[in-house]
Write a protein that holds these residues in place. Structure first.
Motif, PDB file in Angstrom:
ATOM      1  N   LEU A  42       0.790  -1.224   0.000  1.00  0.00           N
ATOM      2  CA  LEU A  42       0.000   0.000   0.000  1.00  0.00           C
ATOM      3  C   LEU A  42       0.824   1.277   0.000  1.00  0.00           C
ATOM      4  CD1 LEU A  42      -2.936   0.986   0.081  1.00  0.00           C
ATOM      5  CD2 LEU A  42      -2.798   0.940   2.563  1.00  0.00           C
ATOM      6  N   ALA A  43       1.945   1.269   0.634  1.00  0.00           N
ATOM      7  CA  ALA A  43       2.715   2.494   0.842  1.00  0.00           C
ATOM      8  C   ALA A  43       3.178   3.114  -0.467  1.00  0.00           C
ATOM      9  CB  ALA A  43       3.923   2.207   1.729  1.00  0.00           C
ATOM     10  N   LEU A  44       3.228   4.417  -0.456  1.00  0.00           N
ATOM     11  CA  LEU A  44       3.778   5.169  -1.571  1.00  0.00           C
ATOM     12  C   LEU A  44       5.298   5.192  -1.433  1.00  0.00           C
ATOM     13  CD1 LEU A  44       1.219   8.108  -1.465  1.00  0.00           C
ATOM     14  CD2 LEU A  44       1.225   6.155  -3.023  1.00  0.00           C
ATOM     15  N   PRO A  45       6.030   5.461  -2.514  1.00  0.00           N
ATOM     16  CA  PRO A  45       7.492   5.520  -2.418  1.00  0.00           C
ATOM     17  C   PRO A  45       7.937   6.511  -1.328  1.00  0.00           C
ATOM     18  CG  PRO A  45       6.806   5.561  -4.712  1.00  0.00           C
ATOM     19  CD  PRO A  45       5.551   5.677  -3.890  1.00  0.00           C
ATOM     20  N   TRP A  48       8.043   5.155   4.175  1.00  0.00           N
ATOM     21  CA  TRP A  48       8.689   4.660   5.385  1.00  0.00           C
ATOM     22  C   TRP A  48       9.219   5.827   6.217  1.00  0.00           C
ATOM     23  CZ3 TRP A  48      13.700   5.811   6.447  1.00  0.00           C
ATOM     24  CH2 TRP A  48      14.478   6.257   5.377  1.00  0.00           C
ATOM     25  N   ARG A  49       9.563   6.940   5.554  1.00  0.00           N
ATOM     26  CA  ARG A  49      10.050   8.114   6.288  1.00  0.00           C
ATOM     27  C   ARG A  49       8.963   8.698   7.183  1.00  0.00           C
ATOM     28  NH1 ARG A  49      11.943   9.281   0.991  1.00  0.00           N
ATOM     29  NH2 ARG A  49      14.137   8.774   0.814  1.00  0.00           N
ATOM     30  N   LEU A  50       7.743   8.695   6.694  1.00  0.00           N
ATOM     31  CA  LEU A  50       6.613   9.182   7.478  1.00  0.00           C
ATOM     32  C   LEU A  50       6.398   8.286   8.700  1.00  0.00           C
ATOM     33  CD1 LEU A  50       4.289  11.294   7.520  1.00  0.00           C
ATOM     34  CD2 LEU A  50       2.942   9.661   6.211  1.00  0.00           C
ATOM     35  N   LEU A  51       6.478   6.969   8.515  1.00  0.00           N
ATOM     36  CA  LEU A  51       6.330   6.033   9.629  1.00  0.00           C
ATOM     37  C   LEU A  51       7.443   6.235  10.658  1.00  0.00           C
ATOM     38  CD1 LEU A  51       5.470   2.752   7.660  1.00  0.00           C
ATOM     39  CD2 LEU A  51       3.896   4.492   8.508  1.00  0.00           C
ATOM     40  N   PHE A  94      -0.573   4.800  13.385  1.00  0.00           N
ATOM     41  CA  PHE A  94      -1.377   5.950  12.960  1.00  0.00           C
ATOM     42  C   PHE A  94      -0.809   6.535  11.665  1.00  0.00           C
ATOM     43  CE2 PHE A  94      -1.809  10.543  12.646  1.00  0.00           C
ATOM     44  CZ  PHE A  94      -3.195  10.654  12.556  1.00  0.00           C
ATOM     45  N   ALA A  95       0.503   6.654  11.599  1.00  0.00           N
ATOM     46  CA  ALA A  95       1.131   7.248  10.411  1.00  0.00           C
ATOM     47  C   ALA A  95       0.792   6.477   9.145  1.00  0.00           C
ATOM     48  CB  ALA A  95       2.647   7.337  10.601  1.00  0.00           C
ATOM     49  N   SER A  96       0.533   5.187   9.285  1.00  0.00           N
ATOM     50  CA  SER A  96       0.187   4.386   8.098  1.00  0.00           C
ATOM     51  C   SER A  96      -1.160   4.787   7.506  1.00  0.00           C
ATOM     52  CB  SER A  96       0.200   2.892   8.438  1.00  0.00           C
ATOM     53  OG  SER A  96      -0.918   2.535   9.225  1.00  0.00           O
ATOM     54  N   THR A  97      -1.974   5.526   8.242  1.00  0.00           N
ATOM     55  CA  THR A  97      -3.285   5.957   7.733  1.00  0.00           C
ATOM     56  C   THR A  97      -3.239   7.340   7.071  1.00  0.00           C
ATOM     57  OG1 THR A  97      -3.999   7.064   9.784  1.00  0.00           O
ATOM     58  CG2 THR A  97      -4.447   4.689   9.582  1.00  0.00           C
ATOM     59  N   ILE A  98      -2.168   8.082   7.257  1.00  0.00           N
ATOM     60  CA  ILE A  98      -2.125   9.484   6.835  1.00  0.00           C
ATOM     61  C   ILE A  98      -2.333   9.650   5.332  1.00  0.00           C
ATOM     62  CG2 ILE A  98      -0.608  11.498   6.615  1.00  0.00           C
ATOM     63  CD1 ILE A  98       0.529  10.700   9.405  1.00  0.00           C
ATOM     64  N   ARG A  99      -1.686   8.832   4.531  1.00  0.00           N
ATOM     65  CA  ARG A  99      -1.783   8.965   3.067  1.00  0.00           C
ATOM     66  C   ARG A  99      -2.811   8.017   2.460  1.00  0.00           C
ATOM     67  NH1 ARG A  99       4.201   9.436   0.692  1.00  0.00           N
ATOM     68  NH2 ARG A  99       3.606  11.429  -0.188  1.00  0.00           N
ATOM     69  N   HIS A 100      -3.571   7.357   3.300  1.00  0.00           N
ATOM     70  CA  HIS A 100      -4.488   6.337   2.797  1.00  0.00           C
ATOM     71  C   HIS A 100      -5.865   6.516   3.437  1.00  0.00           C
ATOM     72  CE1 HIS A 100      -0.996   4.648   0.866  1.00  0.00           C
ATOM     73  NE2 HIS A 100      -0.368   4.813   2.011  1.00  0.00           N
ATOM     74  N   GLY A 101      -6.112   5.860   4.544  1.00  0.00           N
ATOM     75  CA  GLY A 101      -7.431   5.896   5.161  1.00  0.00           C
ATOM     76  C   GLY A 101      -7.894   7.276   5.593  1.00  0.00           C
ATOM     77  N   LEU A 102      -6.956   8.125   5.970  1.00  0.00           N
ATOM     78  CA  LEU A 102      -7.321   9.479   6.405  1.00  0.00           C
ATOM     79  C   LEU A 102      -6.968  10.562   5.387  1.00  0.00           C
ATOM     80  CD1 LEU A 102      -6.331   9.404  10.188  1.00  0.00           C
ATOM     81  CD2 LEU A 102      -8.587   9.067   9.154  1.00  0.00           C
ATOM     82  N   ALA A 103      -6.554  10.184   4.199  1.00  0.00           N
ATOM     83  CA  ALA A 103      -6.122  11.176   3.202  1.00  0.00           C
ATOM     84  C   ALA A 103      -7.207  12.205   2.900  1.00  0.00           C
ATOM     85  CB  ALA A 103      -5.677  10.475   1.919  1.00  0.00           C
ATOM     86  N   TYR A 160      -1.417  14.671   0.534  1.00  0.00           N
ATOM     87  CA  TYR A 160      -1.727  13.277   0.746  1.00  0.00           C
ATOM     88  C   TYR A 160      -2.981  12.897  -0.025  1.00  0.00           C
ATOM     89  CZ  TYR A 160       1.212  14.572   4.634  1.00  0.00           C
ATOM     90  OH  TYR A 160       2.219  15.070   5.392  1.00  0.00           O
ATOM     91  N   GLU A 161      -2.825  11.996  -0.941  1.00  0.00           N
ATOM     92  CA  GLU A 161      -3.953  11.513  -1.728  1.00  0.00           C
ATOM     93  C   GLU A 161      -4.010  10.002  -1.613  1.00  0.00           C
ATOM     94  OE1 GLU A 161      -6.211  13.339  -3.134  1.00  0.00           O
ATOM     95  OE2 GLU A 161      -5.179  15.224  -2.737  1.00  0.00           O
ATOM     96  N   PRO A 162      -5.199   9.433  -1.484  1.00  0.00           N
ATOM     97  CA  PRO A 162      -5.289   7.973  -1.386  1.00  0.00           C
ATOM     98  C   PRO A 162      -4.888   7.300  -2.691  1.00  0.00           C
ATOM     99  CG  PRO A 162      -7.469   8.947  -1.533  1.00  0.00           C
ATOM    100  CD  PRO A 162      -6.481  10.094  -1.452  1.00  0.00           C
TER     101      PRO A 162
END
Length: 164
Positions: A42-45, A48-51, A94-103, A160-162
């Motif tokens: 799922l992660a964008l390139p 991992w820095r955001l996490l 939580f950070a794993s949701t920033i660009r996806h579930g909460l975008a 941040y876009e899903p």
């Protein structure tokens, strides 16, 4: 809403529950599985820095609040500095949701701030009740302000876009 967004949000909720109810070892195993799957599928390139950044922020914020007497932990399990490992693991989850579930949320800064203040405070209150953690009376309002500011900063960045 696509299946990736739903899987992301469900994974976060599952990770939160396992960390809070299961403690550090169960939380570590669940977080490793969830974040590995997140980074693989799922992660964008560079995500991992955001996490990693949120892992550091969590150690700084909740570690500082622990040292200030905000948390009193009954468990004597694994710790990372002043924090039980399970509490610290919630930050990269939580950070794993920033660009996806909460975008979608970052498009609405006021709603993001309200969600951060209410959701952050409620998360700490609920987690403390479930994990037998005593909280100082001032901690929930402080966490509400912290999460209001975190969500405000995320909404200000806004790229941040899903994933489609």
């Amino acid at each position: 809403m696509n299946w990736r967004v739903l899987a992301n949000l469900a994974g976060f909720q599952l990770g939160w529950l396992v960390c809070v109810l299961g403690g550090s070892l169960a939380g570590l195993l669940a977080t490793l599985v969830l974040l590995s799957a997140h980074l693989r599928w799922l992660a964008l390139p560079g995500e991992w820095r955001l996490l990693a950044g949120f892992a550091g922020l969590g150690l700084l914020v909740d570690g500082g609040l622990t040292l200030a007497g905000g948390f009193h932990f009954a468990d004597t399990g694994w710790h990372l500095g002043p924090l039980p490992l399970w509490l610290w693991l919630l930050w990269p989850l939580f950070a794993s949701t920033i660009r996806h579930g909460l975008a979608w949320l970052w498009h609405y800064p006021r709603l993001a701030m309200l969600g951060g203040a209410c959701g952050g405070g409620l998360s700490y209150f609920s987690g403390a009740r479930l994990a037998d953690v005593a909280l100082a009376p001032w901690l929930i309002p402080v966490e509400a302000v912290v999460w209001l500011l975190v969500c405000y900063a995320l909404a200000r960045r806004h790229p941040y876009e899903p994933q489609p």
